[in-house]
Design a protein around this motif. Structure first.
Motif, PDB file in Angstrom:
ATOM      1  N   GLN A   1      16.144  46.146  21.507  1.00  0.00           N
ATOM      2  CA  GLN A   1      16.467  44.784  21.923  1.00  0.00           C
ATOM      3  C   GLN A   1      15.741  43.763  21.058  1.00  0.00           C
ATOM      4  O   GLN A   1      16.329  42.768  20.644  1.00  0.00           O
ATOM      5  CB  GLN A   1      16.101  44.572  23.399  1.00  0.00           C
ATOM      6  CG  GLN A   1      16.389  43.179  23.930  1.00  0.00           C
ATOM      7  CD  GLN A   1      17.868  42.868  24.023  1.00  0.00           C
ATOM      8  OE1 GLN A   1      18.716  43.682  23.699  1.00  0.00           O
ATOM      9  NE2 GLN A   1      18.198  41.663  24.483  1.00  0.00           N
ATOM     10  N   ARG A   2      14.480  44.019  20.768  1.00  0.00           N
ATOM     11  CA  ARG A   2      13.749  43.119  19.873  1.00  0.00           C
ATOM     12  C   ARG A   2      14.426  43.058  18.508  1.00  0.00           C
ATOM     13  O   ARG A   2      14.600  41.987  17.932  1.00  0.00           O
ATOM     14  CB  ARG A   2      12.307  43.601  19.709  1.00  0.00           C
ATOM     15  CG  ARG A   2      11.454  42.694  18.802  1.00  0.00           C
ATOM     16  CD  ARG A   2      10.271  43.435  18.242  1.00  0.00           C
ATOM     17  NE  ARG A   2      10.697  44.543  17.381  1.00  0.00           N
ATOM     18  CZ  ARG A   2       9.870  45.465  16.885  1.00  0.00           C
ATOM     19  NH1 ARG A   2       8.589  45.424  17.176  1.00  0.00           N
ATOM     20  NH2 ARG A   2      10.342  46.426  16.109  1.00  0.00           N
ATOM     21  N   ASP A   3      14.833  44.212  18.002  1.00  0.00           N
ATOM     22  CA  ASP A   3      15.473  44.248  16.686  1.00  0.00           C
ATOM     23  C   ASP A   3      16.804  43.504  16.695  1.00  0.00           C
ATOM     24  O   ASP A   3      17.178  42.856  15.699  1.00  0.00           O
ATOM     25  CB  ASP A   3      15.683  45.693  16.249  1.00  0.00           C
ATOM     26  CG  ASP A   3      14.363  46.420  15.965  1.00  0.00           C
ATOM     27  OD1 ASP A   3      13.338  45.726  15.800  1.00  0.00           O
ATOM     28  OD2 ASP A   3      14.354  47.665  15.935  1.00  0.00           O
ATOM     29  N   ARG A   4      17.531  43.578  17.828  1.00  0.00           N
ATOM     30  CA  ARG A   4      18.794  42.827  17.924  1.00  0.00           C
ATOM     31  C   ARG A   4      18.522  41.325  17.902  1.00  0.00           C
ATOM     32  O   ARG A   4      19.279  40.548  17.302  1.00  0.00           O
ATOM     33  CB  ARG A   4      19.553  43.226  19.196  1.00  0.00           C
ATOM     34  CG  ARG A   4      20.191  44.603  19.131  1.00  0.00           C
ATOM     35  CD  ARG A   4      21.184  44.812  20.255  1.00  0.00           C
ATOM     36  NE  ARG A   4      20.557  44.937  21.556  1.00  0.00           N
ATOM     37  CZ  ARG A   4      20.256  46.094  22.139  1.00  0.00           C
ATOM     38  NH1 ARG A   4      20.505  47.240  21.523  1.00  0.00           N
ATOM     39  NH2 ARG A   4      19.717  46.125  23.342  1.00  0.00           N
TER      40      ARG A   4
ATOM     41  N   ILE B   1      15.968  39.835  16.439  1.00  0.00           N
ATOM     42  CA  ILE B   1      15.598  39.491  15.063  1.00  0.00           C
ATOM     43  C   ILE B   1      16.849  39.345  14.205  1.00  0.00           C
ATOM     44  O   ILE B   1      16.991  38.388  13.422  1.00  0.00           O
ATOM     45  CB  ILE B   1      14.676  40.575  14.467  1.00  0.00           C
ATOM     46  CG1 ILE B   1      13.354  40.650  15.235  1.00  0.00           C
ATOM     47  CG2 ILE B   1      14.426  40.306  12.986  1.00  0.00           C
ATOM     48  CD1 ILE B   1      12.526  39.411  15.172  1.00  0.00           C
ATOM     49  N   ALA B   2      17.788  40.277  14.349  1.00  0.00           N
ATOM     50  CA  ALA B   2      19.027  40.222  13.572  1.00  0.00           C
ATOM     51  C   ALA B   2      19.822  38.965  13.908  1.00  0.00           C
ATOM     52  O   ALA B   2      20.424  38.330  13.023  1.00  0.00           O
ATOM     53  CB  ALA B   2      19.870  41.470  13.832  1.00  0.00           C
ATOM     54  N   ARG B   3      19.800  38.580  15.173  1.00  0.00           N
ATOM     55  CA  ARG B   3      20.538  37.385  15.589  1.00  0.00           C
ATOM     56  C   ARG B   3      19.919  36.124  14.985  1.00  0.00           C
ATOM     57  O   ARG B   3      20.625  35.220  14.527  1.00  0.00           O
ATOM     58  CB  ARG B   3      20.539  37.289  17.115  1.00  0.00           C
ATOM     59  CG  ARG B   3      21.257  36.071  17.645  1.00  0.00           C
ATOM     60  CD  ARG B   3      21.620  36.257  19.090  1.00  0.00           C
ATOM     61  NE  ARG B   3      22.407  37.470  19.256  1.00  0.00           N
ATOM     62  CZ  ARG B   3      22.985  37.821  20.406  1.00  0.00           C
ATOM     63  NH1 ARG B   3      22.862  37.050  21.471  1.00  0.00           N
ATOM     64  NH2 ARG B   3      23.671  38.930  20.499  1.00  0.00           N
TER      65      ARG B   3
ATOM     66  N   SER C   1       5.883  39.570  19.638  1.00  0.00           N
ATOM     67  CA  SER C   1       6.442  40.689  18.892  1.00  0.00           C
ATOM     68  C   SER C   1       7.556  40.206  17.971  1.00  0.00           C
ATOM     69  O   SER C   1       7.627  40.588  16.790  1.00  0.00           O
ATOM     70  CB  SER C   1       6.980  41.749  19.858  1.00  0.00           C
ATOM     71  OG  SER C   1       7.527  42.844  19.173  1.00  0.00           O
ATOM     72  N   VAL C   2       8.427  39.356  18.494  1.00  0.00           N
ATOM     73  CA  VAL C   2       9.494  38.773  17.671  1.00  0.00           C
ATOM     74  C   VAL C   2       8.891  37.935  16.552  1.00  0.00           C
ATOM     75  O   VAL C   2       9.298  38.029  15.380  1.00  0.00           O
ATOM     76  CB  VAL C   2      10.439  37.924  18.542  1.00  0.00           C
ATOM     77  CG1 VAL C   2      11.364  37.068  17.677  1.00  0.00           C
ATOM     78  CG2 VAL C   2      11.254  38.817  19.469  1.00  0.00           C
ATOM     79  N   ALA C   3       7.898  37.108  16.889  1.00  0.00           N
ATOM     80  CA  ALA C   3       7.276  36.233  15.895  1.00  0.00           C
ATOM     81  C   ALA C   3       6.651  37.025  14.757  1.00  0.00           C
ATOM     82  O   ALA C   3       6.759  36.654  13.582  1.00  0.00           O
ATOM     83  CB  ALA C   3       6.232  35.348  16.560  1.00  0.00           C
ATOM     84  N   SER C   4       5.996  38.145  15.087  1.00  0.00           N
ATOM     85  CA  SER C   4       5.327  38.935  14.052  1.00  0.00           C
ATOM     86  C   SER C   4       6.329  39.523  13.063  1.00  0.00           C
ATOM     87  O   SER C   4       6.072  39.584  11.856  1.00  0.00           O
ATOM     88  CB  SER C   4       4.485  40.045  14.686  1.00  0.00           C
ATOM     89  OG  SER C   4       5.300  41.009  15.318  1.00  0.00           O
ATOM     90  N   VAL C   5       7.487  39.947  13.569  1.00  0.00           N
ATOM     91  CA  VAL C   5       8.512  40.494  12.677  1.00  0.00           C
ATOM     92  C   VAL C   5       9.109  39.381  11.806  1.00  0.00           C
ATOM     93  O   VAL C   5       9.351  39.575  10.607  1.00  0.00           O
ATOM     94  CB  VAL C   5       9.616  41.212  13.479  1.00  0.00           C
ATOM     95  CG1 VAL C   5      10.725  41.700  12.553  1.00  0.00           C
ATOM     96  CG2 VAL C   5       9.030  42.378  14.258  1.00  0.00           C
ATOM     97  N   LEU C   6       9.340  38.223  12.402  1.00  0.00           N
ATOM     98  CA  LEU C   6       9.850  37.091  11.626  1.00  0.00           C
ATOM     99  C   LEU C   6       8.886  36.744  10.488  1.00  0.00           C
ATOM    100  O   LEU C   6       9.304  36.512   9.354  1.00  0.00           O
ATOM    101  CB  LEU C   6      10.051  35.874  12.539  1.00  0.00           C
ATOM    102  CG  LEU C   6      11.152  35.979  13.595  1.00  0.00           C
ATOM    103  CD1 LEU C   6      11.110  34.757  14.507  1.00  0.00           C
ATOM    104  CD2 LEU C   6      12.527  36.109  12.960  1.00  0.00           C
ATOM    105  N   CYS C   7       7.589  36.720  10.810  1.00  0.00           N
ATOM    106  CA  CYS C   7       6.586  36.425   9.781  1.00  0.00           C
ATOM    107  C   CYS C   7       6.598  37.482   8.691  1.00  0.00           C
ATOM    108  O   CYS C   7       6.492  37.164   7.495  1.00  0.00           O
ATOM    109  CB  CYS C   7       5.194  36.343  10.418  1.00  0.00           C
ATOM    110  SG  CYS C   7       4.923  34.900  11.457  1.00  0.00           S
ATOM    111  N   ALA C   8       6.720  38.742   9.106  1.00  0.00           N
ATOM    112  CA  ALA C   8       6.728  39.841   8.130  1.00  0.00           C
ATOM    113  C   ALA C   8       7.906  39.730   7.167  1.00  0.00           C
ATOM    114  O   ALA C   8       7.827  40.225   6.025  1.00  0.00           O
ATOM    115  CB  ALA C   8       6.770  41.182   8.857  1.00  0.00           C
TER     116      ALA C   8
END
Length: 440
Positions: free
Chosen positions: A295-298, A300-302, A337-344
């Motif tokens: 769900q987190r990955d979805r 991020i993709a959105r 968690s979403v923010a960390s992936v966006l930053c990465a």
């Protein structure tokens, strides 16, 4: 609340976090004499002066009332505090440890410190969430037949902890010592709640079983929301139809960016490790954890799609950082968690949360919601703070560089956002449903 009479008891609560402070203040409000213990001397001094750092409605008032009445105290030494106690509640952290199992070192340290100071007949109560078998393990560490070990799991939700304690749906108490669980259950008699009195292992498992069921329910509704988008259905209508079924109920049927917080991630992980220890493949729970990551990955993709397909250099404004509204708790927050992936992925992040101050790694934390929109390509709602519904979306639109709003909580009125000239994407909401809302 029942008018049943409570017999005042001398109680010690070790630990003054969310669970410990709420437990101590609420037990004092029931008429017990409560001493709360913490190793942080500065925190003890603040609490003794009536200063409560935890964001929890009604808690500061209860603490102040207990201090004024004189049946609530805060000290730094556990050994002296427990010498005349009828019950000692362990409310210390049991975080996720190596391999996902619960880390019980804090529990073991306290037991070693107070074990020989406990008076004969005093109940040593685990309030912290602990694995099945912990009561037996504590009994072995104590080496005392005259001190019963009791499991009394908490079911407090952050943001409504005081309400949950004083208006519980049930009290669960378990012990392998005859009569000990009943004595601890009697401490709550004034609440008039149904009591489940059982053995220690069953009481310990109740908390994990309940929390993991809720995690699976959340993963399930997020999966159904994904199906709604692919099939052209509306998750709001689907969950409304489900919620009328009393076997299912309405709670935990809200889709979102994934579940998190201080309990669900560590409790699902701990129960999976417990299952492994008895050679049971708990595939159902493992799938719920995997779905939560998916769900987190979805999400991020959105967000990437809304930013034009590439997050590198994209300016993203985040509304909400806490794991849920009504608290300032950032532990295992899906928003972070979403923010960390966006930053990465190279995104430039500005965030706002009404309960969070100070910059966090990889992002700027603004002091108001409108600052997150300045120059943003995408604005993302990650925590369901009601005040976000009342924002001036025409003003936000004027501040933004792009026009995309991703609402991972289905919090906003789509029509209001669309009328401001912005696009809106929710979770499990098809475009035709959004258009219908905007017309109404």
């Amino acid at each position: 609340m029942s008018a049943a009479r409570t017999v005042a008891a001398r109680i010690v609560v070790v630990g003054t976090g969310y669970v410990g402070l709420t437990t101590g203040a609420c037990l004092a409000s029931l008429g017990h004499h409560v001493t709360c213990v913490d190793v942080d001397a500065a925190k003890v001094a603040r609490l003794a002066a009536g200063r409560v750092d935890i964001m929890e409605p009604g808690l500061a008032e209860l603490v102040g009332r207990g201090l004024t009445k004189g049946n609530l105290a805060f000290v730094g030494g556990a050994r002296d505090a427990v010498r005349d106690a009828a019950a000692v509640f362990l409310c210390v952290p049991t975080p996720m440890g190596a391999g996902g199992a619960a880390d019980l070192r804090a529990v073991e340290v306290v037991v070693a410190e107070i074990g020989d100071a406990l008076p004969s007949g005093c109940a040593l109560v685990t309030k912290s969430t602990v694995p099945v078998g912990t009561a037996r393990r504590i009994g072995e560490l104590l080496g005392r037949d005259d001190v019963p070990v009791v499991s009394n799991p908490e079911f407090l939700r952050e943001g409504t902890a005081v309400e949950d304690f004083l208006g519980p749906e049930r009290i669960v108490v378990g012990s392998d010592t005859p009569g000990a669980a009943e004595r601890v259950a009697d401490l709550y008699r004034a609440l008039g709640a149904p009591s489940v009195v059982t053995d220690a292992a069953s009481a310990e498992l109740v908390k994990y079983a309940a929390n993991c069921f809720l995690a699976m329910k959340l993963s399930y509704v997020n999966a159904i929301a994904e199906l709604c988008e692919r099939l052209g259905a509306d998750i709001d209508a689907v969950t409304e139809g489900m919620g009328h079924d009393r076997r299912i109920g309405r709670s935990f049927l809200k889709p979102g960016p994934g579940w998190g917080g201080s309990c669900l991630p560590k409790d699902t992980s701990a129960l999976l490790r417990i299952a492994e220890s008895v050679r049971y493949d708990f595939g159902l729970l493992a799938a719920a954890v995997d779905e939560n990551i998916a769900q987190r990955d979805r999400i991020i993709a959105r967000i990437a799609g809304a930013a034009g397909g590439d997050l590198a250099g994209a300016r993203i404004g985040l509304l909400g950082l806490a794991f849920k509204a009504g608290t300032d708790d950032l532990r295992d927050s899906p928003a972070l968690s979403v923010a960390s992936v966006l930053c990465a992925h190279g995104a430039e992040i500005t965030a706002y949360d009404p309960a969070v101050a100070g910059d966090l790694p990889g992002m700027t934390v603004a002091d108001n919601a409108y600052r997150v929109a300045k120059g943003a390509d995408v604005v993302v709602v990650l925590t369901e703070w009601p005040e976000f519904r009342r924002l001036d979306w025409h003003y936000l639109a004027a501040l933004m560089r792009g026009d995309a709003v991703v609402d991972t909580r289905n919090l906003l009125e789509p029509g209001v956002v669309l009328d401001a000239g912005l696009s809106w994407q929710g979770i499990g909401r098809p475009r035709r449903a959004v258009s219908a809302t905007s017309v109404s």
